[in-house]
Design a protein around this motif. Structure first.
Motif, PDB file in Angstrom:
ATOM      1  N   PHE A 388       3.649  13.175  18.604  1.00  0.00           N
ATOM      2  CA  PHE A 388       4.270  12.140  17.766  1.00  0.00           C
ATOM      3  C   PHE A 388       3.816  12.282  16.323  1.00  0.00           C
ATOM      4  N   TYR A 389       4.757  12.162  15.409  1.00  0.00           N
ATOM      5  CA  TYR A 389       4.467  12.203  13.971  1.00  0.00           C
ATOM      6  C   TYR A 389       4.789  10.852  13.351  1.00  0.00           C
ATOM      7  N   GLU A 390       3.987  10.456  12.345  1.00  0.00           N
ATOM      8  CA  GLU A 390       4.230   9.197  11.642  1.00  0.00           C
ATOM      9  C   GLU A 390       3.765   9.317  10.200  1.00  0.00           C
ATOM     10  N   HIS A 391       4.520   8.703   9.296  1.00  0.00           N
ATOM     11  CA  HIS A 391       4.146   8.689   7.879  1.00  0.00           C
ATOM     12  C   HIS A 391       4.579   7.349   7.302  1.00  0.00           C
ATOM     13  N   LEU A 392       3.622   6.424   7.179  1.00  0.00           N
ATOM     14  CA  LEU A 392       3.911   5.045   6.808  1.00  0.00           C
ATOM     15  C   LEU A 392       3.377   4.687   5.423  1.00  0.00           C
ATOM     16  N   PHE A 393       3.086   5.677   4.618  1.00  0.00           N
ATOM     17  CA  PHE A 393       2.569   5.479   3.264  1.00  0.00           C
ATOM     18  C   PHE A 393       3.620   4.773   2.407  1.00  0.00           C
ATOM     19  N   GLU A 394       3.168   3.758   1.652  1.00  0.00           N
ATOM     20  CA  GLU A 394       4.074   2.991   0.793  1.00  0.00           C
ATOM     21  C   GLU A 394       4.246   3.690  -0.557  1.00  0.00           C
ATOM     22  N   HIS A 395       5.467   4.162  -0.834  1.00  0.00           N
ATOM     23  CA  HIS A 395       5.766   4.823  -2.098  1.00  0.00           C
ATOM     24  C   HIS A 395       7.282   4.813  -2.271  1.00  0.00           C
ATOM     25  N   LYS A 396       7.744   4.347  -3.399  1.00  0.00           N
ATOM     26  CA  LYS A 396       9.189   4.219  -3.590  1.00  0.00           C
ATOM     27  C   LYS A 396       9.908   5.567  -3.551  1.00  0.00           C
ATOM     28  N   GLY A 397       9.183   6.635  -3.823  1.00  0.00           N
ATOM     29  CA  GLY A 397       9.799   7.957  -3.813  1.00  0.00           C
ATOM     30  C   GLY A 397       9.562   8.745  -2.546  1.00  0.00           C
ATOM     31  N   LEU A 398       8.910   8.113  -1.556  1.00  0.00           N
ATOM     32  CA  LEU A 398       8.606   8.797  -0.297  1.00  0.00           C
ATOM     33  C   LEU A 398       9.023   7.899   0.867  1.00  0.00           C
ATOM     34  N   PRO A 399      10.183   8.138   1.454  1.00  0.00           N
ATOM     35  CA  PRO A 399      10.607   7.302   2.580  1.00  0.00           C
ATOM     36  C   PRO A 399       9.673   7.450   3.766  1.00  0.00           C
ATOM     37  N   LYS A 400       9.411   6.333   4.435  1.00  0.00           N
ATOM     38  CA  LYS A 400       8.595   6.381   5.649  1.00  0.00           C
ATOM     39  C   LYS A 400       9.357   7.151   6.731  1.00  0.00           C
ATOM     40  N   LEU A 415      12.821   5.919   7.864  1.00  0.00           N
ATOM     41  CA  LEU A 415      12.948   4.464   7.941  1.00  0.00           C
ATOM     42  C   LEU A 415      13.334   3.945   6.563  1.00  0.00           C
ATOM     43  N   LEU A 416      14.631   3.913   6.296  1.00  0.00           N
ATOM     44  CA  LEU A 416      15.159   3.559   4.987  1.00  0.00           C
ATOM     45  C   LEU A 416      15.446   2.056   4.907  1.00  0.00           C
ATOM     46  N   PRO A 417      15.543   1.501   3.691  1.00  0.00           N
ATOM     47  CA  PRO A 417      15.817   0.066   3.547  1.00  0.00           C
ATOM     48  C   PRO A 417      17.109  -0.373   4.226  1.00  0.00           C
ATOM     49  N   ASP A 418      18.099   0.527   4.285  1.00  0.00           N
ATOM     50  CA  ASP A 418      19.379   0.159   4.874  1.00  0.00           C
ATOM     51  C   ASP A 418      19.559   0.712   6.288  1.00  0.00           C
TER      52      ASP A 418
END
Length: 462
Positions: A388-400, A415-418
């Motif tokens: 399993f891979y996960e990337h939950l870092f908060e950055h407006k230029g890096l989508p989770k 995981l995009l806003p829309d």
């Protein structure tokens, strides 16, 4: 009694028991002594940046020797491709959803820190040392080590207190200083956490090497990676085209001249690390410690050198998530060593591996699996066929993002806003990850299977 005090008391009792056991083992003979551990890990070093692992240009003689004498994990990955989270996973043996480190400022809570492999080793009687970039929050656990030369943040390759001394060379000096304080009577664990070959930003030159490497690779043409072109970039979804990875690409790779200069500096920094690896091994031999010292070399994540028209890591591309991993255990005779393993190894496997090698119980909180049986050459070990891979870092230029990597397939969802954006790659037929099959009806069944697997593995990672 509080949970923290109870844990401390249990660790003290374990350390006392372990100390008595190891004293007895030392008296019975050197073959019974627990091994010393040297863990060397770089920052942003991709899997194919060692000469012995297939890079025809880079010069890495010390790492080449380690590869020749140790066990190479050909399929080694990180579960999150960003340094703060990946280092926390390396220390704790846990996925990010469990240890909770998703940014650069959050430290490990005391209970989690107590169950990291270095603190477990120290509680069991090991002398512990840390050199370099800590990377997990701004609270430094200096009191948790016997020898501490760590620093918060990214650090700088050149500092004002000793002008001209490169950070990698400074870390080499500190590593040798720690080793000079070690003896054969007490086992030790040394972590050397390099900044190299990470970029330095803002800076005119983002990957400055030591002065003695300035002419290295000057006459070598750096090979262009196959997907570093506009056609590959055009295949990306718009949110990746507009991401931080494209902004970083413009700083390093947007002209042929920049590309050549940046890759040369990237290789120069790795050659500087290689020099320290050679110094460490030489000092171990000089002090009579080499025969009982396990050396592990790896990286906190990979790095895109222009692949897909991008730079950096973060996303689930192979260049970002795949790292070198070599484990050399000199206690195995040469004819017993397994030169290569194809099993998928993860950064969360490092902590339980080290503890098993040391004979220290692995905390139940660790989610990785020990690689020790694979290094020993066992072929009867049941092993993962996906992770399993996960990337939950908060950055407006890096989508989770999150996803599943199997031996053949890769499923990614951003995981995009829309909503979610999914990708599916057949790595056997498309190792460069250029043909996204997520919207191909012929692969709908595979997509649904991996989508469900991702949901299940996400829950288990918590």
């Amino acid at each position: 009694m509080s949970r923290t005090r109870c844990a401390t008391l249990l660790l003290f009792i374990f350390a006392l028991t372990a100390g008595l056991r190891w004293t007895q083992a030392a008296e019975e003979g050197p073959e019974r002594r627990p091994p010393n551990i040297v863990l060397l890990y770089t920052d942003d070093q991709r899997f194919d940046s060692i000469h012995a692992l297939g890079n025809p240009v880079i010069e890495t003689p010390a790492l080449d020797r380690l590869v020749a004498e140790g066990t190479v994990f050909r399929n080694s990955f990180v579960t999150t491709a960003i340094c703060c989270t990946s280092r926390a996973s390396l220390f704790t043996g846990q996925y990010a959803r469990r240890h909770g480190i998703h940014d650069f400022s959050t430290p490990l809570v005391p209970e989690a820190l107590a169950e990291t492999f270095p603190l477990q080793l120290r509680a069991a009687g090991y002398r512990t040392g840390f050199v370099g970039k800590w990377g997990v929050g701004n609270v430094m656990p200096e009191e948790s080590y016997d020898y501490w030369r760590g620093f918060p943040g990214q650090g700088k390759f050149f500092d004002d207190d000793r002008p001209g001394l490169h950070l990698t060379d400074r870390q080499g000096e500190q590593a040798l200083e720690f080793l000079d304080g070690c003896t054969a009577e007490q086992p030790f664990c040394l972590q050397v956490s390099f900044k190299a070959p990470h970029t330095e930003d803002p800076a005119q030159r983002q990957m400055p090497p030591s002065a003695r490497y300035e002419s290295l690779y000057e006459d070598s043409e750096m090979p262009i990676v196959p997907t570093a072109n506009e056609e590959s970039f055009a295949r990306l979804p718009k949110f990746l085209q507009d991401s931080e990875a494209r902004i970083r690409w413009a700083k390093l790779f947007d002209t042929p001249e920049k590309y050549q200069a940046s890759v040369r500096d990237y290789f120069r920094l790795i050659t500087g690390v290689d020099d320290v690896v050679g110094q460490v091994r030489a000092r171990l031999a000089e002090r009579g410690l080499a025969e009982n010292t396990v050396i592990i070399f790896t990286a906190d994540n990979g790095y895109c050198l222009g692949e897909h028209g991008l730079s950096g890591k973060w996303f689930m591309y192979e260049e970002s998530i795949r790292v070198p991993l070599v484990i050399f255990d000199p206690r195995h005779a040469a004819n017993e060593r397994v030169a290569e393993r194809d099993e998928m190894a993860l950064n969360i496997d490092i902590a339980p591996t080290i503890l098993e090698l040391a004979g220290v119980p692995v905390p139940a909180s660790m989610q990785g699996a020990s690689l020790a049986p694979l290094v020993e050459g066992r072929r009867d070990v049941a092993w993962r066929d996906r992770w399993f891979y996960e990337h939950l870092f908060e950055h407006k230029g890096l989508p989770k993002s999150e996803g599943v990597r199997t031996e053949r397939w890769k499923y990614v969802r951003f995981l995009l806003p829309d909503g979610r954006y999914e990708q599916l790659f057949d790595l056997r037929m498309d190792p460069r990850e250029e043909q996204d099959l997520a919207r191909d009806a012929k692969h709908a069944g595979r997509l649904e299977e991996l989508r469900t697997a991702c949901d299940t593995m996400l829950q288990r990672a918590e």
